[in-house]
Design a protein around this motif. Structure first.
Motif, PDB file in Angstrom:
ATOM      1  N   ILE A  24      -3.649  21.480   2.036  1.00 56.62           N
ATOM      2  CA  ILE A  24      -2.265  21.155   1.691  1.00 56.62           C
ATOM      3  C   ILE A  24      -1.302  21.949   2.561  1.00 56.62           C
ATOM      4  N   ASP A  25      -1.571  23.249   2.745  1.00 59.78           N
ATOM      5  CA  ASP A  25      -0.695  24.095   3.554  1.00 59.78           C
ATOM      6  C   ASP A  25      -0.558  23.576   4.982  1.00 59.78           C
ATOM      7  N   GLN A  26      -1.626  22.950   5.495  1.00 59.73           N
ATOM      8  CA  GLN A  26      -1.604  22.441   6.865  1.00 59.73           C
ATOM      9  C   GLN A  26      -1.229  20.961   6.930  1.00 59.73           C
ATOM     10  N   HIS A  27      -0.675  20.438   5.833  1.00 64.80           N
ATOM     11  CA  HIS A  27      -0.191  19.054   5.764  1.00 64.80           C
ATOM     12  C   HIS A  27      -1.297  18.040   6.029  1.00 64.80           C
ATOM     13  N   GLY A  28      -2.503  18.317   5.504  1.00 62.70           N
ATOM     14  CA  GLY A  28      -3.628  17.413   5.735  1.00 62.70           C
ATOM     15  C   GLY A  28      -4.094  16.659   4.507  1.00 62.70           C
ATOM     16  N   ALA A  29      -3.298  16.655   3.434  1.00 60.06           N
ATOM     17  CA  ALA A  29      -3.724  16.025   2.185  1.00 60.06           C
ATOM     18  C   ALA A  29      -2.980  14.703   1.971  1.00 60.06           C
ATOM     19  N   TYR A  30      -3.743  13.627   1.839  1.00 59.91           N
ATOM     20  CA  TYR A  30      -3.158  12.297   1.652  1.00 59.91           C
ATOM     21  C   TYR A  30      -3.852  11.570   0.503  1.00 59.91           C
ATOM     22  N   VAL A  31      -3.081  10.738  -0.182  1.00 61.43           N
ATOM     23  CA  VAL A  31      -3.612   9.894  -1.246  1.00 61.43           C
ATOM     24  C   VAL A  31      -3.173   8.462  -0.981  1.00 61.43           C
ATOM     25  N   ILE A  32      -4.151   7.547  -1.011  1.00 59.01           N
ATOM     26  CA  ILE A  32      -3.863   6.119  -0.855  1.00 59.01           C
ATOM     27  C   ILE A  32      -4.574   5.389  -1.987  1.00 59.01           C
ATOM     28  N   ASN A  33      -3.813   4.671  -2.794  1.00 58.29           N
ATOM     29  CA  ASN A  33      -4.390   3.932  -3.922  1.00 58.29           C
ATOM     30  C   ASN A  33      -5.295   4.815  -4.778  1.00 58.29           C
ATOM     31  N   MET A  45       0.848  -1.198   0.000  1.00 58.91           N
ATOM     32  CA  MET A  45       0.000   0.000   0.000  1.00 58.91           C
ATOM     33  C   MET A  45       0.883   1.248   0.000  1.00 58.91           C
ATOM     34  N   LYS A  46       0.612   2.146  -0.922  1.00 61.07           N
ATOM     35  CA  LYS A  46       1.373   3.386  -1.006  1.00 61.07           C
ATOM     36  C   LYS A  46       0.559   4.531  -0.424  1.00 61.07           C
ATOM     37  N   ILE A  47       1.127   5.189   0.603  1.00 62.49           N
ATOM     38  CA  ILE A  47       0.492   6.350   1.218  1.00 62.49           C
ATOM     39  C   ILE A  47       1.342   7.567   0.890  1.00 62.49           C
ATOM     40  N   GLU A  48       0.727   8.559   0.279  1.00 60.51           N
ATOM     41  CA  GLU A  48       1.459   9.756  -0.128  1.00 60.51           C
ATOM     42  C   GLU A  48       0.861  10.991   0.537  1.00 60.51           C
ATOM     43  N   ARG A  49       1.713  11.770   1.211  1.00 57.95           N
ATOM     44  CA  ARG A  49       1.264  13.056   1.733  1.00 57.95           C
ATOM     45  C   ARG A  49       1.559  14.112   0.669  1.00 57.95           C
ATOM     46  N   ILE A  50       0.537  14.839   0.265  1.00 58.30           N
ATOM     47  CA  ILE A  50       0.667  15.813  -0.814  1.00 58.30           C
ATOM     48  C   ILE A  50       1.214  17.124  -0.246  1.00 58.30           C
ATOM     49  N   GLU A  51       2.371  17.541  -0.752  1.00 52.68           N
ATOM     50  CA  GLU A  51       3.029  18.746  -0.255  1.00 52.68           C
ATOM     51  C   GLU A  51       2.883  19.929  -1.214  1.00 52.68           C
ATOM     52  N   GLU A  52       2.756  19.636  -2.504  1.00 52.92           N
ATOM     53  CA  GLU A  52       2.614  20.692  -3.505  1.00 52.92           C
ATOM     54  C   GLU A  52       1.146  20.840  -3.869  1.00 52.92           C
ATOM     55  N   TYR A  53       0.811  21.988  -4.448  1.00 51.58           N
ATOM     56  CA  TYR A  53      -0.592  22.248  -4.767  1.00 51.58           C
ATOM     57  C   TYR A  53      -1.122  21.233  -5.768  1.00 51.58           C
ATOM     58  N   ASP A  54      -2.329  20.756  -5.496  1.00 51.58           N
ATOM     59  CA  ASP A  54      -2.950  19.665  -6.230  1.00 51.58           C
ATOM     60  C   ASP A  54      -4.440  19.980  -6.306  1.00 51.58           C
ATOM     61  N   GLU A  55      -4.998  19.929  -7.495  1.00 48.11           N
ATOM     62  CA  GLU A  55      -6.398  20.335  -7.689  1.00 48.11           C
ATOM     63  C   GLU A  55      -7.392  19.443  -6.953  1.00 48.11           C
ATOM     64  N   ARG A  56      -6.949  18.307  -6.488  1.00 49.78           N
ATOM     65  CA  ARG A  56      -7.851  17.425  -5.747  1.00 49.78           C
ATOM     66  C   ARG A  56      -8.111  17.909  -4.326  1.00 49.78           C
ATOM     67  N   PHE A  57      -7.280  18.864  -3.841  1.00 48.20           N
ATOM     68  CA  PHE A  57      -7.395  19.338  -2.464  1.00 48.20           C
ATOM     69  C   PHE A  57      -7.479  20.858  -2.420  1.00 48.20           C
ATOM     70  N   GLU A  58      -8.139  21.365  -1.379  1.00 50.01           N
ATOM     71  CA  GLU A  58      -8.137  22.804  -1.119  1.00 50.01           C
ATOM     72  C   GLU A  58      -6.735  23.230  -0.690  1.00 50.01           C
ATOM     73  N   LYS A  59      -6.374  24.459  -1.019  1.00 50.35           N
ATOM     74  CA  LYS A  59      -5.043  24.988  -0.698  1.00 50.35           C
ATOM     75  C   LYS A  59      -4.751  24.921   0.803  1.00 50.35           C
ATOM     76  N   ASP A  60      -5.746  25.288   1.637  1.00 47.54           N
ATOM     77  CA  ASP A  60      -5.490  25.323   3.080  1.00 47.54           C
ATOM     78  C   ASP A  60      -5.248  23.927   3.648  1.00 47.54           C
TER      79      ASP A  60
END
Length: 200
Positions: free
Chosen positions: A18-27, A1-16
């Motif tokens: 990502i800025d607060q390190h709350g964006a994750y993608v799994i599978n 299982m690959k868990i990725e924390r999104i650090e750069e801006y990504d259209e799937r998440f709101e900017k705030d």
């Protein structure tokens, strides 16, 4: 299982998020964490299948969050609440060498409390994470932060000792670096360190 924390801006998440390190993608599924208060976090997700894994990964960096709720406020998962205690910044030893100027700029609008995970190592109180928040506190002239105990990973002592060999004992000693310098110096050190450990 690959868990990725999104650090750069990504259209799937709101900017705030990502800025607060709350964006994750799994599978390829998204999990967005939004802190509501020092104990509670709201989770928005595209698939519930890996929700527990996403929460566990988030708690690796945000161990003070004990209650996770969905968009309707329904509790998804609960943990024991942590106890906080006050500490002077000057009494906390660090386990990191540098702070990213870019991370400070991104996090600054959202920091309301300074919650720092610490562990006792060789009789010293050592920060395990939250170095950016501590630097923001220092820059704001704040001398005390709220801490909570966490179990230290087996690398924490090595990181603290390496910091001290470099003359970095407390957050006041930590230089601010550009995004590029931070990634080059800090990320490279971490990658090399863990690669060497794998080889042993």
């Amino acid at each position: 299982m690959k868990i990725e924390r999104i650090e750069e801006y990504d259209e799937r998440f709101e900017k705030d998020i990502i800025d607060q390190h709350g964006a994750y993608v799994i599978n390829d599924e998204t999990y967005a964490f939004q802190v509501l208060d020092r104990d509670t976090c709201r989770v928005t997700f595209s698939n519930r299948n890996d929700l527990n894994e996403a929460i566990e990964e988030y708690r690796f960096f945000g161990g003070h969050i004990s209650c996770f709720v969905d968009q309707n406020g329904k509790i998804l998962k609960e943990y024991d609440k942590v106890s906080f205690f006050d500490m002077k910044l000057e009494d906390i030893y660090v386990s990191q060498f540098y702070v990213s100027e870019e991370k400070i700029k991104r996090l600054l609008p959202y920091v309301k409390e300074f919650l720092i995970p610490v562990a006792k190592i060789d009789g010293k109180m050592v920060s395990l994470d939250g170095h950016t928040r501590m630097k923001i506190a220092q820059l704001k002239g704040i001398s005390h932060v709220n801490c909570y105990y966490e179990e230290a990973g087996d690398y924490a002592k090595d990181f603290m000792e390496e910091a001290q060999q470099r003359g970095i004992f407390h957050v006041y000693d930590m230089p601010l670096l550009s995004k590029e310098e931070y990634e080059e110096k800090w990320h490279r050190f971490c990658d090399d360190f863990f690669e060497q450990r794998k080889a042993l």
